[in-house]
Design a protein around this motif. Sequence first.
Motif, PDB file in Angstrom:
ATOM      1  N   PHE A 140       0.845  -1.190   0.000  1.00  0.00           N
ATOM      2  CA  PHE A 140       0.000   0.000   0.000  1.00  0.00           C
ATOM      3  C   PHE A 140       0.884   1.245   0.000  1.00  0.00           C
ATOM      4  N   PRO A 141       0.505   2.273  -0.751  1.00  0.00           N
ATOM      5  CA  PRO A 141       1.334   3.479  -0.802  1.00  0.00           C
ATOM      6  C   PRO A 141       1.403   4.183   0.543  1.00  0.00           C
ATOM      7  N   ASP A 142       2.543   4.811   0.802  1.00  0.00           N
ATOM      8  CA  ASP A 142       2.788   5.539   2.034  1.00  0.00           C
ATOM      9  C   ASP A 142       3.175   6.958   1.665  1.00  0.00           C
ATOM     10  N   ALA A 143       2.437   7.921   2.201  1.00  0.00           N
ATOM     11  CA  ALA A 143       2.676   9.322   1.853  1.00  0.00           C
ATOM     12  C   ALA A 143       4.074   9.776   2.228  1.00  0.00           C
ATOM     13  N   GLU A 144       4.717   9.093   3.170  1.00  0.00           N
ATOM     14  CA  GLU A 144       6.067   9.471   3.571  1.00  0.00           C
ATOM     15  C   GLU A 144       7.125   8.939   2.621  1.00  0.00           C
ATOM     16  N   ASP A 145       6.734   8.077   1.696  1.00  0.00           N
ATOM     17  CA  ASP A 145       7.663   7.568   0.694  1.00  0.00           C
ATOM     18  C   ASP A 145       7.922   8.662  -0.340  1.00  0.00           C
ATOM     19  N   PRO A 146       9.195   8.950  -0.622  1.00  0.00           N
ATOM     20  CA  PRO A 146       9.503  10.018  -1.587  1.00  0.00           C
ATOM     21  C   PRO A 146       8.895   9.780  -2.971  1.00  0.00           C
ATOM     22  N   ASP A 147       8.692   8.523  -3.343  1.00  0.00           N
ATOM     23  CA  ASP A 147       8.145   8.204  -4.658  1.00  0.00           C
ATOM     24  C   ASP A 147       6.620   8.267  -4.705  1.00  0.00           C
ATOM     25  N   CYS A 148       6.011   8.478  -3.556  1.00  0.00           N
ATOM     26  CA  CYS A 148       4.545   8.496  -3.503  1.00  0.00           C
ATOM     27  C   CYS A 148       4.038   9.897  -3.852  1.00  0.00           C
ATOM     28  N   ASN A 149       3.122   9.973  -4.824  1.00  0.00           N
ATOM     29  CA  ASN A 149       2.572  11.270  -5.236  1.00  0.00           C
ATOM     30  C   ASN A 149       1.164  11.489  -4.696  1.00  0.00           C
ATOM     31  N   ILE A 150       0.790  10.718  -3.683  1.00  0.00           N
ATOM     32  CA  ILE A 150      -0.528  10.846  -3.072  1.00  0.00           C
ATOM     33  C   ILE A 150      -0.415  11.738  -1.845  1.00  0.00           C
ATOM     34  N   PRO A 151      -1.275  12.733  -1.682  1.00  0.00           N
ATOM     35  CA  PRO A 151      -1.218  13.620  -0.518  1.00  0.00           C
ATOM     36  C   PRO A 151      -1.350  12.840   0.794  1.00  0.00           C
ATOM     37  N   ALA A 152      -0.683  13.295   1.827  1.00  0.00           N
ATOM     38  CA  ALA A 152      -0.689  12.596   3.109  1.00  0.00           C
ATOM     39  C   ALA A 152      -2.071  12.536   3.736  1.00  0.00           C
ATOM     40  N   ASP A 153      -2.938  13.498   3.374  1.00  0.00           N
ATOM     41  CA  ASP A 153      -4.269  13.516   3.977  1.00  0.00           C
ATOM     42  C   ASP A 153      -5.324  12.844   3.097  1.00  0.00           C
ATOM     43  N   ASP A 154      -4.893  12.122   2.052  1.00  0.00           N
ATOM     44  CA  ASP A 154      -5.844  11.431   1.176  1.00  0.00           C
ATOM     45  C   ASP A 154      -6.619  10.401   2.001  1.00  0.00           C
ATOM     46  N   PRO A 155      -7.950  10.502   2.019  1.00  0.00           N
ATOM     47  CA  PRO A 155      -8.745   9.576   2.842  1.00  0.00           C
ATOM     48  C   PRO A 155      -8.694   8.135   2.358  1.00  0.00           C
ATOM     49  N   ASP A 156      -8.204   7.909   1.121  1.00  0.00           N
ATOM     50  CA  ASP A 156      -8.148   6.550   0.594  1.00  0.00           C
ATOM     51  C   ASP A 156      -6.801   5.869   0.812  1.00  0.00           C
ATOM     52  N   LEU A 157      -5.896   6.500   1.538  1.00  0.00           N
ATOM     53  CA  LEU A 157      -4.697   5.795   2.004  1.00  0.00           C
ATOM     54  C   LEU A 157      -5.111   4.859   3.129  1.00  0.00           C
ATOM     55  N   LEU A 158      -4.561   3.661   3.126  1.00  0.00           N
ATOM     56  CA  LEU A 158      -4.947   2.678   4.135  1.00  0.00           C
ATOM     57  C   LEU A 158      -4.804   3.236   5.542  1.00  0.00           C
ATOM     58  N   ARG A 159      -3.721   3.961   5.797  1.00  0.00           N
ATOM     59  CA  ARG A 159      -3.457   4.463   7.139  1.00  0.00           C
ATOM     60  C   ARG A 159      -4.491   5.488   7.587  1.00  0.00           C
ATOM     61  N   ASN A 160      -5.135   6.143   6.630  1.00  0.00           N
ATOM     62  CA  ASN A 160      -6.110   7.177   6.986  1.00  0.00           C
ATOM     63  C   ASN A 160      -7.530   6.645   7.131  1.00  0.00           C
ATOM     64  N   ARG A 161      -7.720   5.377   6.874  1.00  0.00           N
ATOM     65  CA  ARG A 161      -9.054   4.792   6.977  1.00  0.00           C
ATOM     66  C   ARG A 161      -9.409   4.483   8.438  1.00  0.00           C
ATOM     67  N   PRO A 162     -10.711   4.440   8.765  1.00  0.00           N
ATOM     68  CA  PRO A 162     -11.137   4.067  10.121  1.00  0.00           C
ATOM     69  C   PRO A 162     -10.647   2.662  10.474  1.00  0.00           C
ATOM     70  N   VAL A 163     -10.605   2.382  11.762  1.00  0.00           N
ATOM     71  CA  VAL A 163     -10.111   1.091  12.243  1.00  0.00           C
ATOM     72  C   VAL A 163     -10.898  -0.060  11.624  1.00  0.00           C
ATOM     73  N   VAL A 164     -12.207   0.080  11.514  1.00  0.00           N
ATOM     74  CA  VAL A 164     -13.045  -1.002  10.975  1.00  0.00           C
ATOM     75  C   VAL A 164     -12.635  -1.334   9.551  1.00  0.00           C
ATOM     76  N   ASP A 165     -12.366  -0.337   8.722  1.00  0.00           N
ATOM     77  CA  ASP A 165     -11.959  -0.578   7.338  1.00  0.00           C
ATOM     78  C   ASP A 165     -10.626  -1.319   7.292  1.00  0.00           C
ATOM     79  N   ARG A 166      -9.689  -0.919   8.143  1.00  0.00           N
ATOM     80  CA  ARG A 166      -8.368  -1.550   8.149  1.00  0.00           C
ATOM     81  C   ARG A 166      -8.441  -2.979   8.663  1.00  0.00           C
ATOM     82  N   VAL A 167      -9.304  -3.207   9.648  1.00  0.00           N
ATOM     83  CA  VAL A 167      -9.489  -4.572  10.156  1.00  0.00           C
ATOM     84  C   VAL A 167     -10.020  -5.466   9.041  1.00  0.00           C
ATOM     85  N   PHE A 168     -10.928  -4.951   8.242  1.00  0.00           N
ATOM     86  CA  PHE A 168     -11.491  -5.724   7.132  1.00  0.00           C
ATOM     87  C   PHE A 168     -10.403  -6.127   6.140  1.00  0.00           C
ATOM     88  N   VAL A 169      -9.515  -5.199   5.819  1.00  0.00           N
ATOM     89  CA  VAL A 169      -8.438  -5.482   4.872  1.00  0.00           C
ATOM     90  C   VAL A 169      -7.467  -6.512   5.447  1.00  0.00           C
TER      91      VAL A 169
END
Length: 428
Positions: A140-169
């Motif tokens: 999964f992309p990580d906003a802290e990765d220099p090669d990642c062009n996704i904003p850190a606050d993108d709600p569709d980054l795995l890390r930014n999803r609610p706990v329930v969504d991450r548990v499902f994954v």
Amino acid sequence: MLLRLSPQLHPPRGSFPLSQRSLPSTSLSFPSTASPLPSLLLFSQTHNRYRHRYHPPPPLSSAGLLPSLESFQSVIEATSVLTAIILVHEGGHFLAATLQGIHVSKFAIGFGPVLARFVYPKGGVEYSVRAFPLGGFVAFPDAEDPDCNIPADDPDLLRNRPVVDRVFVVSAGVAANIAFAFFLIFAQSLTTGLPLQEPLPGVLVPDVRPGSAASRSGILPGDIVLSSPSVSDLVNIIKSNPEKSISLKIQRGGLTDPLDLKIIPDLSPDGTGRIGVQLSPNFRVTRLKAKNLAEATNFATREFVALTGSVFEGLKQTFLNFSQSAEKVSGPVAIIAVGAEVAKSSADGLFQFAAVINLNLAVMNLLPLPALDGGTLALLLVEAVRGGRRIPREVEQIITSLGVSLVVMLGLFLIVRDTLNLDFIKML
């Protein structure tokens, strides 16, 4: 991949002093080597329901060094089974993420050098097949990765999803393996039928070591010892009578009446008796084939429950007796060797071989240990208990990195050791 060999899946190769390891079973595990959702599989088969008949060590080529074509074919079959199981597990993670619109950067089968890759859609997920088909990962992309062009606050980054969504994954890989295990058993009940073992009197002697006490006394491969009701009883009798004459009643194919043979067990280094044979329970395998979907569901459910109980019992014994079982842990090379032996005995045995591996993968990955899906779930549980306050990123990364590093180093050690223990490598 880790594998613990312990009695009851297929007969070990070669000859050894008489012991109770007539049908070694296995436990195995492998990590998804480059995933934020590492996987661990411990395969522990504590019964022998899909061992059909004994096969001696594979013949060598005319050079006397390489395994036969049959051996290569069975190795390919076993490797294909493991690859399919990895695909199902990682596919569960991938599907759970994409259904929720969560960004995924990579989906890989295997690890090591990339053999083939493509990106779909353009700028999207990179799909790849790698050199060693013994693991896999979903990245999964990580906003802290220099090669990642996704904003850190993108709600569709795995890390930014609610706990329930991450548990499902995180839990979807386990759910996929459980579902796949049931499907395999269901399919087997409709096609080849589920194997049933009908116990027969006596103890089977699949192999006899040349020059051993058993060989000198006239015992032949395929003989059935009627003097003892079980392998363990016969083992105890022989181990407790070193250099003492004992009588064995032998049933031999082609003869109407049993033979009475006298045998004097040799004295082993530990002071017990041995006669140099392999032993296994004597049974006949029949097939239970479903006549319709309802019957198949009934048969599959009962078999699924039985296999699951076997898996839990095997894992329980592994952890309760870890000091004794640690030396029996092996890696992916040994796993494929076991699968190849099953494939040679009976191709349809791969159904249950794959089902048991799926169940073990599911159970082991739920353990709350670093580098496992269960470890990730445990961290998410802590976050939920803390009212949604995240564990410091540095702490989470240290825990995960240490766990993955330990599993990978252990896996590499076992790969080397198991490779050196292969029969044809020893002959080299």
